[in-house]
Scaffold this motif. Structure first.
Motif, mmCIF file in Angstrom:
data_model
loop_
_atom_site.group_PDB
_atom_site.id
_atom_site.type_symbol
_atom_site.label_atom_id
_atom_site.label_comp_id
_atom_site.label_asym_id
_atom_site.label_seq_id
_atom_site.Cartn_x
_atom_site.Cartn_y
_atom_site.Cartn_z
ATOM 1 N N GLY A 132 1.762 11.751 1.200
ATOM 2 C CA GLY A 132 2.286 11.651 -0.155
ATOM 3 C C GLY A 132 3.711 12.125 -0.300
ATOM 4 O O GLY A 132 4.137 12.504 -1.401
ATOM 5 N N THR A 146 0.858 -1.170 0.000
ATOM 6 C CA THR A 146 0.000 0.000 0.000
ATOM 7 C C THR A 146 0.904 1.234 0.000
ATOM 8 O O THR A 146 2.130 1.115 0.077
ATOM 9 C CB THR A 146 -0.906 0.042 1.243
ATOM 10 N N ARG A 147 0.326 2.414 -0.039
ATOM 11 C CA ARG A 147 1.163 3.618 -0.040
ATOM 12 C C ARG A 147 1.843 3.846 1.305
ATOM 13 O O ARG A 147 2.764 4.641 1.407
ATOM 14 C CB ARG A 147 0.341 4.851 -0.413
#
Length: 420
Positions: free
Chosen positions: A402, A317-318
């Motif tokens: 992010g 996953t991120r």
């Protein structure tokens, strides 16, 4: 030989330093991970002329030290006299040849030695929180540290010449930078696990902190009061896995009258270390929760870890491997440091193994500190230390935003250097 060139040099250093610092509020140093030793190092410039120096980053040390027995040459170093007020403030217990002495220690081997205290120049880059502004814009002309013998470098990463102390003492690097340059007594660090790009430590600033994004990460941290110590002890009250509390003897989470117990943050321990009973309860609950994700422990673990899973079985996953979340709870149930898979798991790929392992290790039944939060769990997390108000701020993983700690812009926006 005339002293004029040296006087001109010192004046130039101080003038340029003051010029730069009038436009920004922080100093900066790159933090690099040595993937052979799993140690974190910073680069500073010491001596006159200034020389790049690689130092082990030690979050809990009271004072820095440097090997003075291998080619130490500087036109500005001086000793600290035994009868001086500075020596008294160091609480030194020894003198050598009428010179104030300290006991530098290697935090890995626990070996210590008696060595002279010195004063010399320290210079670091400046920053506005989003980019490096000058390579060597911030000068501390009377930086205090200890000499050490070369043998004290045993076990440290290749090229390391000493230790950089970031502890809660009056002679750590953050304290001396603050005092010398009239900056806030605070710092923040963001460890990078990248093999190619460093993370930053910001000295003398409470923000902003930008990592190639429009989000100021100083606004994303939760603050919590630190407990008294030169090291950074925090008031951990419980550990949760997927929201479920790990059954822990609560007395282990407080420091007793003999100094045993409690929870601290460390940059010299590569992984989080748990007292045996805490480790077993934590690992058992993690394994149970992982079963709900159809994850089954492999038959053999990989040292130093006790719980591992086949690499092919875990999705990405991120925020790293898709595994149960771990919460380090402080103060109240809604004040917690969330650990995602990127920080809870360690990938091991070699000829005889391809696994993801739970990156927490058993510290034994007689561990002095019950929980030591290690470097891997700190990577890509912004930690902010306010030494004046004794507060810790933590962001949890900035992967959620992010970005990563490796995304800070170390490219200097100014070509001007203190020393040509």
């Amino acid at each position: 030989m005339s002293l004029l060139p040296f006087l001109v040099l010192i004046f130039s250093l101080i003038f340029v330093s003051a010029l730069h610092l009038s436009h920004q509020t922080a100093l900066l140093a790159p933090i690099t991970k040595d993937h052979t030793t799993h140690q974190y190092t910073i680069q500073a410039h010491l001596k006159t002329p200034l020389q790049p120096t690689k130092l082990l980053l030690h979050l809990g040390a009271s004072f820095s030290w440097l090997d003075c027995y291998q080619n130490y040459t500087s036109s500005t170093f001086s000793h600290v006299p035994c009868n001086s007020s500075l020596c008294s403030s160091l609480r030194s217990l020894a003198c050598a040849n009428s010179t104030c002495a300290l006991f530098p220690e290697n935090p890995l081997t626990r070996r210590a030695t008696l060595a002279n205290a010195l004063l010399d120049s320290l210079a670091l880059p400046t920053t506005d929180g989003s980019t490096q502004l000058s390579q060597l814009g911030g000068l501390v002309p009377d930086f205090l540290f200890s000499c050490s013998q070369t043998s004290l470098l045993q076990g440290l990463a290749k090229g390391v010449a000493g230790l950089a102390a970031l502890g809660r003492s009056n002679f750590s690097i953050p304290a001396q930078v603050s005092r010398s340059l009239s900056l806030p007594r605070s710092f923040a660090l963001c460890l990078s696990g990248s093999r190619s790009q460093p993370g930053p430590v910001f000295l003398g600033s409470g923000g902003p902190y930008f990592f190639n994004s429009k989000i100021d990460l100083s606004n994303t941290v939760i603050t919590y009061y630190l407990q008294p110590s030169d090291e950074y002890f925090i008031g951990l009250t419980s550990i949760r896995v997927n929201g479920k509390a790990v059954p822990i003897n609560a007395s282990l989470l407080t420091v007793d009258e003999n100094g045993f117990g409690g929870t601290k943050i460390s940059t010299v321990d590569p992984y989080t270390v748990l007292e045996t009973s805490i480790y077993k309860a934590f690992a058992d609950l993690f394994v149970k929760e992982a079963l709900g994700l159809n994850l089954t422990v492999t038959a053999t673990a990989v040292n130093p870890f006790g719980v591992c899973y086949a690499g092919k079985d875990i999705m990405s996953t991120r925020v790293g491997p898709a595994v149960p979340t771990v919460d380090l709870v402080m103060q109240s149930d809604d004040v917690f440091w969330r650990v995602f898979g990127s920080n809870s798991m360690v990938r091991i790929e070699r000829s005889d193994a391809d696994v993801w392992c739970l990156g927490f290790v058993d510290g034994g039944p007689h561990a002095r500190t019950s929980v030591v939060i290690g470097g891997h769990q700190l990577e890509d997390n912004l930690l902010q230390f306010d030494l004046e108000s004794k507060r810790l701020g933590f962001s949890s993983s900035i992967l959620v935003r992010g970005t990563t700690c490796a995304n800070f812009n170390f490219t200097s926006s100014s070509s001007r250097h203190i020393v040509k």
